[in-house]
Structures are given as C-alpha cells and as structure tokens.
Scaffold this motif. Structure first.
Motif, PDB file in Angstrom:
ATOM      1  N   ALA A   2      18.642 -34.640  42.364  1.00 17.68           N
ATOM      2  CA  ALA A   2      17.474 -34.069  42.417  1.00 17.68           C
ATOM      3  C   ALA A   2      16.873 -32.266  43.197  1.00 17.68           C
ATOM      4  N   CYS A   3      17.570 -31.505  43.540  1.00 14.05           N
ATOM      5  CA  CYS A   3      18.043 -30.311  44.329  1.00 14.05           C
ATOM      6  C   CYS A   3      17.429 -29.605  43.230  1.00 14.05           C
ATOM      7  N   HIS A   4      17.587 -29.435  42.725  1.00 13.28           N
ATOM      8  CA  HIS A   4      16.790 -28.894  41.871  1.00 13.28           C
ATOM      9  C   HIS A   4      15.508 -28.463  41.394  1.00 13.28           C
ATOM     10  N   GLN A   5      14.046 -29.717  42.422  1.00 18.99           N
ATOM     11  CA  GLN A   5      12.707 -29.817  42.787  1.00 18.99           C
ATOM     12  C   GLN A   5      12.514 -29.434  43.812  1.00 18.99           C
ATOM     13  N   LEU A  90      27.102 -19.474  57.925  1.00 21.84           N
ATOM     14  CA  LEU A  90      27.914 -20.500  56.800  1.00 21.84           C
ATOM     15  C   LEU A  90      27.096 -20.601  55.830  1.00 21.84           C
ATOM     16  N   CYS A  91      25.317 -20.374  55.088  1.00 19.21           N
ATOM     17  CA  CYS A  91      25.339 -21.008  54.009  1.00 19.21           C
ATOM     18  C   CYS A  91      26.068 -20.527  52.939  1.00 19.21           C
ATOM     19  N   ASN A  92      26.222 -18.910  53.317  1.00 22.17           N
ATOM     20  CA  ASN A  92      27.541 -17.628  52.333  1.00 22.17           C
ATOM     21  C   ASN A  92      28.318 -19.296  52.279  1.00 22.17           C
ATOM     22  N   ALA A  93      28.819 -19.241  53.782  1.00 18.37           N
ATOM     23  CA  ALA A  93      30.078 -19.377  53.063  1.00 18.37           C
ATOM     24  C   ALA A  93      30.507 -20.827  52.422  1.00 18.37           C
ATOM     25  N   MET A  94      29.325 -21.748  52.606  1.00 18.02           N
ATOM     26  CA  MET A  94      28.878 -22.596  51.434  1.00 18.02           C
ATOM     27  C   MET A  94      29.399 -22.181  50.271  1.00 18.02           C
ATOM     28  N   GLN A  95      27.837 -22.027  49.199  1.00 15.88           N
ATOM     29  CA  GLN A  95      28.677 -20.972  48.724  1.00 15.88           C
ATOM     30  C   GLN A  95      29.394 -20.939  47.856  1.00 15.88           C
ATOM     31  N   GLU A  96      29.669 -20.297  48.571  1.00 21.53           N
ATOM     32  CA  GLU A  96      30.947 -19.636  48.197  1.00 21.53           C
ATOM     33  C   GLU A  96      32.173 -20.837  48.212  1.00 21.53           C
ATOM     34  N   SER A  97      32.614 -20.787  49.160  1.00 27.00           N
ATOM     35  CA  SER A  97      32.929 -23.042  48.690  1.00 27.00           C
ATOM     36  C   SER A  97      33.234 -23.609  47.712  1.00 27.00           C
ATOM     37  N   PHE A  98      31.309 -23.915  47.240  1.00 28.60           N
ATOM     38  CA  PHE A  98      30.784 -24.719  46.302  1.00 28.60           C
ATOM     39  C   PHE A  98      31.315 -24.243  44.851  1.00 28.60           C
ATOM     40  N   MET A  99      31.965 -22.824  44.367  1.00 32.31           N
ATOM     41  CA  MET A  99      32.143 -22.232  43.347  1.00 32.31           C
ATOM     42  C   MET A  99      33.567 -22.400  43.499  1.00 32.31           C
ATOM     43  N   ASP A 211      23.727 -29.472  42.504  1.00 28.02           N
ATOM     44  CA  ASP A 211      22.715 -29.395  43.275  1.00 28.02           C
ATOM     45  C   ASP A 211      23.658 -29.034  44.024  1.00 28.02           C
ATOM     46  N   LEU A 212      24.978 -29.599  45.559  1.00 30.13           N
ATOM     47  CA  LEU A 212      24.111 -28.906  46.432  1.00 30.13           C
ATOM     48  C   LEU A 212      23.909 -27.719  46.899  1.00 30.13           C
ATOM     49  N   VAL A 216      21.251 -25.221  49.370  1.00 27.16           N
ATOM     50  CA  VAL A 216      22.079 -24.204  50.104  1.00 27.16           C
ATOM     51  C   VAL A 216      22.103 -23.568  48.899  1.00 27.16           C
ATOM     52  N   GLU A 217      21.281 -22.854  48.386  1.00 31.06           N
ATOM     53  CA  GLU A 217      21.092 -21.497  48.399  1.00 31.06           C
ATOM     54  C   GLU A 217      19.534 -21.558  48.467  1.00 31.06           C
ATOM     55  N   PHE A 218      19.282 -22.219  48.184  1.00 32.05           N
ATOM     56  CA  PHE A 218      16.639 -22.575  48.318  1.00 32.05           C
ATOM     57  C   PHE A 218      17.152 -22.355  49.789  1.00 32.05           C
ATOM     58  N   LEU A 219      18.237 -23.296  50.577  1.00 32.10           N
ATOM     59  CA  LEU A 219      17.752 -23.167  52.435  1.00 32.10           C
ATOM     60  C   LEU A 219      17.699 -21.708  52.574  1.00 32.10           C
TER      61      LEU A 219
END
Length: 236
Positions: A2-5, A90-99, A211-212, A216-219
């Motif tokens: 439910a991360c989109h909400q 860290l958030c940037n790194a995580m988003q790249e890793s998720f992709m 979802d993760l 992280v993007e919203f955070l």
C-alpha cells in the motif's frame, strides 16, 4: 502493498507533534528490531514520511525558529543539513538499486517463459543486491549523531538513524528473496545449472520492489522539504 497511498495526516499543534513523533519513532524502531517483511517495511516508509512531516511543522513554529536561530543551535542546524545529504544519497542509491533489481527480476521471468536456463539471471540479482549493500554501508558510514540540546534537533537525529536502519533492513530483506542454491523462489533441479522459479512469487517480488521504490521516492521528497525548512532557518 500500500505504499502508493498517502492518507496519514500529522497533528497540528507543537505539543501533539512532539508526542506523535516520539511515539512513532519508538514504535518504528521496535518494528525494525523485530523480524519484518516487505509489507511491514513499506508501512515503515509511510510512517517515516508522517514523522518528517510532524518534524517539519515543529521546525516552522515561531518558538522553535527563535531557538534554532541561536548561535549554538544554528551550528546544530548546519550539521544536520550536512547529515541530511547522507540520507538523501542513501535514498537515491536505493531507488537506483530498485530499478536495477526490477529489471533483473523481469529478465528472470522472461528467461523462464522461454524455457531458458535462469542461472545467469539469478546470479545477476544476487550481484546487484551485494552491490547495493556495499554501497549502502559506504554511504551510511558518513553520518554520526552528536548530542543536541534542542528537542526538535534531537528528534531529527533520531529520525535519521531510524531511516538508515529501515533502509538497511530493506537491503537485507531483498537479498534473501533469491539465493543460491536454496531459497523460497529458486530451487535446484537435477542439473546443477538449472533452476525452477515460481513465476507467481517472482511477480510478487517485482511488485514489492515497485512498492518499496515508491515509498523511498515519497520519503525523498519529504526529506527535501525538511531540508528547505532548515535552510530557511539559516536565512533568518
């Protein structure tokens, strides 16, 4: 998933903000210390967004702005601004890793549909997770908490530590989704190089990573907003 909400709202008064932040931080810290799954992590990312929203409201109150403008606290604000960059990294790194992980899972699904050997795709996923964990440790070492007198700055420091812990636990969770030679998604067949992957679970993993990534993007956006509020303090 439910991360989109984004329906949670923060209380308006400074006192209720303080209470909300303390309760949420304690609850989230306890959750991270326990055994968590991806759904719990997504919920934790939402809670962090609410926590930072509460902190931002406290930063913007006239009373706290007066305190934070004092010489000693201005130094603390400048230090926190520096450390906030670490969390943003860290958030940037995580988003790249998720992709990259989503692409790896998609390649694994494609290999399975074609009836091809999925060993290389599994190895690729594992390599990406090791890369993400190594990068995470490298970046997270740059942040160290100091004692702070101002309550809102103390809460910012604690929120930062909880954020780092949650992101670190996310790496650990994803690294366990596909392992060699035994795991929940991949199992050996009679040939050593052959793996049978359950497509349904892989699709669920792909969705979880999405979802993760959204959480992280919203955070990240909320952290940017808090950083702007701190910069405004220094301009007073």
């Amino acid at each position: 998933m439910a991360c989109h909400q984004r329906s949670a709202s923060a209380p308006s008064s400074p006192r209720s903000n303080n209470s909300e932040v303390e309760q949420q931080l304690q609850s989230l810290s306890a959750t991270i210390s326990a055994t968590v799954d991806i759904d719990t992590t997504c919920d934790g990312l939402k809670k962090l967004e609410v926590i930072y929203s509460c902190i931002d409201k406290m930063i913007c109150t006239p009373g706290n702005q007066v305190i934070l403008c004092q010489t000693q606290q201005r130094n603390a604000v400048e230090e926190e601004l520096g450390r906030s960059l670490v969390v943003l990294d860290l958030c940037n790194a995580m988003q790249e890793s998720f992709m990259e992980l989503k692409m790896s899972v998609q390649e694994l699904l494609l290999a399975l549909r074609r009836g091809e050997d999925a060993c290389d795709q599994v190895k690729s996923y594992i390599r990406l997770m090791k890369k993400a964990q190594k990068q995470f440790k490298k970046i997270s070492k740059k942040t160290v908490s100091d004692d702070k007198d101002c309550r809102v700055m103390m809460q910012m420091a604690e929120a930062r530590e909880v954020t780092i812990s949650l992101l670190e636990s996310t790496c650990g969770l994803l690294s366990k989704q596909i392992e060699m030679p035994k795991c929940s998604l991949v199992s050996k067949t009679f040939q050593k190089t052959k793996f049978v992957c359950q497509e349904e679970k892989l699709r669920a993993l792909e969705s979880s990573i999405g979802d993760l990534q959204t959480g992280v993007e919203f955070l990240y956006r909320r952290l940017i907003h808090n950083r702007v509020s701190l910069l405004n303090i220094l301009s007073l």
